[in-house]
Scaffold this motif. Structure first.
Motif, PDB file in Angstrom:
ATOM      1  N   ILE B 162     -30.103   7.334 -28.743  1.00 41.88           N
ATOM      2  CA  ILE B 162     -31.304   7.603 -29.538  1.00 41.88           C
ATOM      3  C   ILE B 162     -31.036   7.244 -30.991  1.00 41.88           C
ATOM      4  O   ILE B 162     -31.822   6.577 -31.654  1.00 41.88           O
ATOM      5  CB  ILE B 162     -31.720   9.086 -29.410  1.00 41.88           C
ATOM      6  CG1 ILE B 162     -31.996   9.434 -27.958  1.00 41.88           C
ATOM      7  CG2 ILE B 162     -32.950   9.373 -30.247  1.00 41.88           C
ATOM      8  CD1 ILE B 162     -32.337  10.880 -27.732  1.00 41.88           C
ATOM      9  N   LEU B 163     -29.871   7.661 -31.488  1.00 40.67           N
ATOM     10  CA  LEU B 163     -29.540   7.411 -32.891  1.00 40.67           C
ATOM     11  C   LEU B 163     -29.534   5.912 -33.198  1.00 40.67           C
ATOM     12  O   LEU B 163     -30.206   5.450 -34.117  1.00 40.67           O
ATOM     13  CB  LEU B 163     -28.167   8.003 -33.200  1.00 40.67           C
ATOM     14  CG  LEU B 163     -27.705   7.772 -34.636  1.00 40.67           C
ATOM     15  CD1 LEU B 163     -28.326   8.806 -35.542  1.00 40.67           C
ATOM     16  CD2 LEU B 163     -26.195   7.832 -34.742  1.00 40.67           C
ATOM     17  N   PHE B 164     -28.801   5.144 -32.417  1.00 39.45           N
ATOM     18  CA  PHE B 164     -28.633   3.737 -32.766  1.00 39.45           C
ATOM     19  C   PHE B 164     -29.916   2.940 -32.567  1.00 39.45           C
ATOM     20  O   PHE B 164     -30.206   2.034 -33.343  1.00 39.45           O
ATOM     21  CB  PHE B 164     -27.478   3.121 -31.981  1.00 39.45           C
ATOM     22  CG  PHE B 164     -26.142   3.555 -32.507  1.00 39.45           C
ATOM     23  CD1 PHE B 164     -25.837   3.384 -33.854  1.00 39.45           C
ATOM     24  CD2 PHE B 164     -25.208   4.164 -31.687  1.00 39.45           C
ATOM     25  CE1 PHE B 164     -24.625   3.805 -34.357  1.00 39.45           C
ATOM     26  CE2 PHE B 164     -23.990   4.583 -32.182  1.00 39.45           C
ATOM     27  CZ  PHE B 164     -23.696   4.403 -33.518  1.00 39.45           C
ATOM     28  N   ASN B 165     -30.669   3.273 -31.536  1.00 39.13           N
ATOM     29  CA  ASN B 165     -31.925   2.545 -31.346  1.00 39.13           C
ATOM     30  C   ASN B 165     -32.918   2.861 -32.457  1.00 39.13           C
ATOM     31  O   ASN B 165     -33.594   1.975 -32.964  1.00 39.13           O
ATOM     32  CB  ASN B 165     -32.534   2.869 -29.984  1.00 39.13           C
ATOM     33  CG  ASN B 165     -31.915   2.029 -28.903  1.00 39.13           C
ATOM     34  OD1 ASN B 165     -32.226   0.861 -28.760  1.00 39.13           O
ATOM     35  ND2 ASN B 165     -31.004   2.616 -28.165  1.00 39.13           N
ATOM     36  N   THR B 166     -33.000   4.144 -32.831  1.00 44.27           N
ATOM     37  CA  THR B 166     -33.898   4.511 -33.925  1.00 44.27           C
ATOM     38  C   THR B 166     -33.478   3.807 -35.204  1.00 44.27           C
ATOM     39  O   THR B 166     -34.292   3.201 -35.906  1.00 44.27           O
ATOM     40  CB  THR B 166     -33.859   6.033 -34.140  1.00 44.27           C
ATOM     41  OG1 THR B 166     -34.135   6.664 -32.909  1.00 44.27           O
ATOM     42  CG2 THR B 166     -34.869   6.466 -35.177  1.00 44.27           C
ATOM     43  N   TYR B 167     -32.197   3.874 -35.489  1.00 39.07           N
ATOM     44  CA  TYR B 167     -31.676   3.251 -36.711  1.00 39.07           C
ATOM     45  C   TYR B 167     -32.005   1.764 -36.727  1.00 39.07           C
ATOM     46  O   TYR B 167     -32.514   1.243 -37.718  1.00 39.07           O
ATOM     47  CB  TYR B 167     -30.169   3.496 -36.767  1.00 39.07           C
ATOM     48  CG  TYR B 167     -29.403   2.455 -37.512  1.00 39.07           C
ATOM     49  CD1 TYR B 167     -29.521   2.334 -38.886  1.00 39.07           C
ATOM     50  CD2 TYR B 167     -28.567   1.570 -36.839  1.00 39.07           C
ATOM     51  CE1 TYR B 167     -28.835   1.357 -39.573  1.00 39.07           C
ATOM     52  CE2 TYR B 167     -27.878   0.592 -37.516  1.00 39.07           C
ATOM     53  CZ  TYR B 167     -28.010   0.490 -38.875  1.00 39.07           C
ATOM     54  OH  TYR B 167     -27.339  -0.490 -39.547  1.00 39.07           O
ATOM     55  N   GLN B 168     -31.718   1.094 -35.625  1.00 42.69           N
ATOM     56  CA  GLN B 168     -31.945  -0.351 -35.566  1.00 42.69           C
ATOM     57  C   GLN B 168     -33.422  -0.683 -35.752  1.00 42.69           C
ATOM     58  O   GLN B 168     -33.782  -1.570 -36.518  1.00 42.69           O
ATOM     59  CB  GLN B 168     -31.467  -0.857 -34.200  1.00 42.69           C
ATOM     60  CG  GLN B 168     -31.103  -2.326 -34.185  1.00 42.69           C
ATOM     61  CD  GLN B 168     -29.813  -2.587 -34.939  1.00 42.69           C
ATOM     62  OE1 GLN B 168     -29.041  -1.661 -35.139  1.00 42.69           O
ATOM     63  NE2 GLN B 168     -29.609  -3.802 -35.376  1.00 42.69           N
ATOM     64  N   GLY B 169     -34.272   0.073 -35.047  1.00 46.68           N
ATOM     65  CA  GLY B 169     -35.700  -0.189 -35.146  1.00 46.68           C
ATOM     66  C   GLY B 169     -36.212   0.015 -36.556  1.00 46.68           C
ATOM     67  O   GLY B 169     -36.954  -0.815 -37.090  1.00 46.68           O
ATOM     68  N   VAL B 170     -35.815   1.097 -37.178  1.00 42.80           N
ATOM     69  CA  VAL B 170     -36.305   1.388 -38.531  1.00 42.80           C
ATOM     70  C   VAL B 170     -35.762   0.367 -39.519  1.00 42.80           C
ATOM     71  O   VAL B 170     -36.465  -0.114 -40.407  1.00 42.80           O
ATOM     72  CB  VAL B 170     -35.902   2.821 -38.940  1.00 42.80           C
ATOM     73  CG1 VAL B 170     -36.162   3.049 -40.401  1.00 42.80           C
ATOM     74  CG2 VAL B 170     -36.663   3.822 -38.105  1.00 42.80           C
ATOM     75  N   LYS B 171     -34.511  -0.007 -39.338  1.00 42.93           N
ATOM     76  CA  LYS B 171     -33.900  -0.966 -40.271  1.00 42.93           C
ATOM     77  C   LYS B 171     -34.621  -2.306 -40.214  1.00 42.93           C
ATOM     78  O   LYS B 171     -34.743  -2.985 -41.222  1.00 42.93           O
ATOM     79  CB  LYS B 171     -32.425  -1.150 -39.922  1.00 42.93           C
ATOM     80  CG  LYS B 171     -31.671  -1.891 -41.004  1.00 42.93           C
ATOM     81  CD  LYS B 171     -30.238  -2.126 -40.630  1.00 42.93           C
ATOM     82  CE  LYS B 171     -30.116  -3.359 -39.778  1.00 42.93           C
ATOM     83  NZ  LYS B 171     -28.739  -3.796 -39.559  1.00 42.93           N
ATOM     84  N   ILE B 204     -37.468   3.143 -30.572  1.00 41.22           N
ATOM     85  CA  ILE B 204     -37.225   4.590 -30.491  1.00 41.22           C
ATOM     86  C   ILE B 204     -37.431   5.076 -29.061  1.00 41.22           C
ATOM     87  O   ILE B 204     -36.592   5.783 -28.492  1.00 41.22           O
ATOM     88  CB  ILE B 204     -38.148   5.354 -31.472  1.00 41.22           C
ATOM     89  CG1 ILE B 204     -37.729   5.075 -32.908  1.00 41.22           C
ATOM     90  CG2 ILE B 204     -38.091   6.857 -31.201  1.00 41.22           C
ATOM     91  CD1 ILE B 204     -38.619   5.719 -33.952  1.00 41.22           C
ATOM     92  N   ILE B 205     -38.556   4.669 -28.457  1.00 46.38           N
ATOM     93  CA  ILE B 205     -38.816   5.100 -27.078  1.00 46.38           C
ATOM     94  C   ILE B 205     -37.741   4.549 -26.150  1.00 46.38           C
ATOM     95  O   ILE B 205     -37.276   5.237 -25.232  1.00 46.38           O
ATOM     96  CB  ILE B 205     -40.212   4.624 -26.652  1.00 46.38           C
ATOM     97  CG1 ILE B 205     -41.238   5.220 -27.601  1.00 46.38           C
ATOM     98  CG2 ILE B 205     -40.474   4.969 -25.199  1.00 46.38           C
ATOM     99  CD1 ILE B 205     -42.236   6.122 -27.033  1.00 46.38           C
ATOM    100  N   MET B 206     -37.329   3.305 -26.409  1.00 43.27           N
ATOM    101  CA  MET B 206     -36.250   2.719 -25.609  1.00 43.27           C
ATOM    102  C   MET B 206     -35.008   3.581 -25.692  1.00 43.27           C
ATOM    103  O   MET B 206     -34.374   3.886 -24.683  1.00 43.27           O
ATOM    104  CB  MET B 206     -35.962   1.312 -26.156  1.00 43.27           C
ATOM    105  CG  MET B 206     -35.142   0.473 -25.238  1.00 43.27           C
ATOM    106  SD  MET B 206     -35.819   0.655 -23.618  1.00 43.27           S
ATOM    107  CE  MET B 206     -35.209  -0.714 -22.837  1.00 43.27           C
ATOM    108  N   GLY B 207     -34.653   3.992 -26.922  1.00 45.00           N
ATOM    109  CA  GLY B 207     -33.483   4.830 -27.120  1.00 45.00           C
ATOM    110  C   GLY B 207     -33.600   6.149 -26.365  1.00 45.00           C
ATOM    111  O   GLY B 207     -32.636   6.613 -25.771  1.00 45.00           O
TER     112      GLY B 207
END
Ligand SMILES: Nc1ncnc2c1ncn2[C@@H]1O[C@H](COP(=O)(O)OP(=O)(O)OP(=O)(O)O)[C@@H](O)[C@H]1O
Ligand SMILES: [Mg+2]
Lengths: 290, 279
Positions: B162-171, B204-207
């Motif tokens: 969840i953390l890395f997918n959210t981070y990547q998406g937001v970045k 995010i949903i993917m994560g």
């Protein structure tokens, strides 16, 4: 009053063979735009017009030079020496210089901008897009709906309020971007080819609207366009940019009283002058980039 | 056509709860109840039933479908399977809750701000490669056997995806949208709320989906390492007594739970990402 002093913008680019290269997009442009003036920027494609507009809006820091709006500096230029660089980094280590503030919605200057690629939010419906900008400008909640509807109707989007941008055509998206910018009734409005993707009739109507708006409210407008007729018809002054790096090639005043008539011989004369400059540049192509 | 498509995804306001439910069930089970899939599933089930009965495979190793179904019925009625499912779900929900509650904000903050990213990201990048099951021994020693340990292990499994997918998406939010909001005066907080999160919704949903899958893995591992309840414990217990049919029942139920949660996420995505339909 917008004042650009010696604006220069470099980009560093990486070539295919992984060597670094510099590119001067805008070279030492100085410009004064008094309140209520309508300025058009024309020039060959890729000559740095959009870059210059973003520098005016404070979305990119110039490499050299400063922009002042009503006596307030927009963004400080990027550091040029290592010592300056350190200080710059320290000052902006948490929030970038282009950020507004952490918590409070407040624009630094009363500017609205229409982007070349529209940049309307695809996750908001047409009316939500307009309401969002109104909210950012602090319009009271009760008035937002009414204002948004009014401006959407003005650009011919009545009935498409609840559609998402993905459901709109390219031209409709562009008109949505126009409505969004006009709705906040800014004192300065920067437009990057706003009428490029709309049909001829709508374009003419929007141009009339814009003309009327500017004569009645004394908005300052900077319009980037490839349509020389449009530039001549609408503006008080036409600025011709040279090919890369973008510098001011010519300043051509359009001293024709408003309201203007399309096809006025005086306007056609000015149009011919601009075209002659284009032709001359094409024939005597000088390579400024060295 | 497009309009109908929109309707299907519930764009019409004021939809009643019942219609929402039927919409969910239709999208969730729609893929299962089709002739095409039935033509694959029915022969497979028949083979499962026939192979042990005909002696093609030893039926001590592969219990036939009917026996598994009987066992499941028996376990539900006589052996309190409900209780085990419920306790497993409670543990899973707790772990997921903490993972979402921490990973989402941290991921958004790291994606949003370079300063925070530079300070925090290397730490997570160092810790994340440790396989979550490797945490089991130390967790048991520190937290003992029980709910805290199980919650922590599930949290650990779900946290990093969840953390890395959210981070990547937001970045990777498109800077054009940020610029257009900034011109009109958006503060950073407004940007996070109205631009970054929406733009990053897909990742995010993917994560969260990957987090659910890994969380279930950690649920079973945690329950196998202690505790006297839950689906993981049942699996291990059945192994002690060589009860193949009970093991298969547990596996079927775990699969169903995972499938159901993923379908819920798909539903949430369809609801929130209306605007992405038709792109
Ligand atoms: N971020 C960037 N990095 C590197 N080069 C850039 C960047 N942005 C723009 N450029 C370069 O700067 C030059 C000017 O770009 P700009 O978008 O301002 O042109 P323009 O005059 O608006 O063109 P058009 O009329 O086609 O819109 C181009 O040659 C482009 O390649
Ligand atoms: Mg441009």
């Amino acid at each position: 009053m917008i004042e650009a002093r010696n604006i220069t913008k470099f980009f560093s680019v990486v070539n295919d063979d992984r060597t670094a290269d510099g590119l001067t997009a805008v070279l030492s442009v100085s410009l004064q735009i008094p309140e209520g003036r309508f300025i058009s920027l024309v020039g060959p494609t890729g000559c740095g017009k959009s870059t210059f507009l973003e520098i005016l809006a404070g979305l990119q820091a110039p490499s050299e030079g400063e922009v002042w709006i009503d006596g307030r500096r927009v963004l400080e230029p990027l550091p040029s020496s290592r010592k300056e660089m350190e200080a710059y980094r320290r000052r902006y280590r948490f929030l970038s210089p282009i950020a507004n503030s952490l918590l409070r919605d407040r624009p630094k200057h009363d500017i609205a901008m229409i982007f070349q690629d529209y940049a309307v939010f695809p996750w908001m419906t047409a009316i939500q897009n307009v309401r969002f900008t109104l909210k950012l400008r602090g319009t009271p909640r009760a008035r937002r709906d009414e204002l948004a509807k009014k401006y959407l109707a003005q650009v011919g989007l009545a009935g498409s309020e609840t559609k998402y941008p993905a459901q709109l055509s390219g031209g409709m998206r562009q008109r949505l971007a126009i409505a969004r910018a006009l709705s906040v009734e800014p004192r300065i409005i920067l437009m990057d080819e706003p009428f490029a993707a709309v049909d001829a009739q709508t374009r003419e109507r929007l141009q009339e609207d814009l003309q009327e708006l500017c004569t009645s409210t004394r908005q300052t407008v900077v319009l980037v366009t490839h349509d020389i007729d449009e530039a001549v018809y609408l503006s008080d002054e036409i600025i011709v940019f040279s090919p890369l790096p973008g510098t001011i090639r010519n300043l051509i005043p359009v001293n024709v009283p408003r309201p203007r008539r399309r096809g006025d011989p005086e306007l056609t004369g000015i149009r011919e002058r601009v075209l002659a400059i284009y032709r001359h540049d094409a024939e005597h192509l000088c390579d400024w980039s060295i | 056509m497009l309009n109908r498509h929109w309707k299907k995804y519930g764009a019409t306001p004021g939809m009643s709860g019942l219609r929402e439910l039927s919409f969910f069930l239709k999208t969730a089970f729609g893929g299962l109840v089709t002739i095409e899939f039935a033509s694959v599933l029915v022969p497979l089930l028949a083979l499962w039933e026939l192979a042990p009965r005909q002696g093609w495979v030893p039926d001590t190793l592969v219990p036939p479908l009917s026996r598994v179904a009987m066992t499941m019925w028996d376990m539900f009625v006589n052996h309190g399977l409900w209780g085990h499912i419920a306790i497993s779900l409670v543990r899973f929900a707790l772990g997921m809750f903490f993972a979402l509650f921490t990973a989402l904000p941290i991921g958004v903050l790291m994606g949003w701000n370079l300063f925070l990213r530079k300070h925090a990201l290397p730490l997570f990048q160092l810790l994340a490669p440790v396989p979550p099951p490797a945490w089991v021994p130390i967790t048991i020693i520190v937290l003992g056997v029980g709910l805290p340990m199980q919650t922590y292990l599930i949290f650990l499994g779900a946290f990093y995806p969840i953390l890395f997918n959210t981070y990547q998406g937001v970045k990777e939010t498109d800077p054009r949208y940020l610029a257009s909001a900034r011109v009109f005066g958006a503060s950073e907080w407004t940007l996070i709320r109205s631009v970054y999160i929406w733009h990053a919704l897909g990742p995010i949903i993917m994560g969260i989906k990957i987090g659910i899958a890994l969380g279930l893995v950690m649920l079973i591992i945690a329950e196998m390492h202690g505790g006297r309840s839950g689906l993981g414990y049942m699996l291990l217990e059945s192994k002690e007594f060589f009860q193949m049919d009970r093991m298969v029942v547990c596996m079927v139920i775990l699969g169903a739970i995972g499938w159901f949660l993923i379908e819920v996420m798909k539903y949430v995505e369809a609801k929130l990402a209306l605007w992405r339909v038709g792109r």
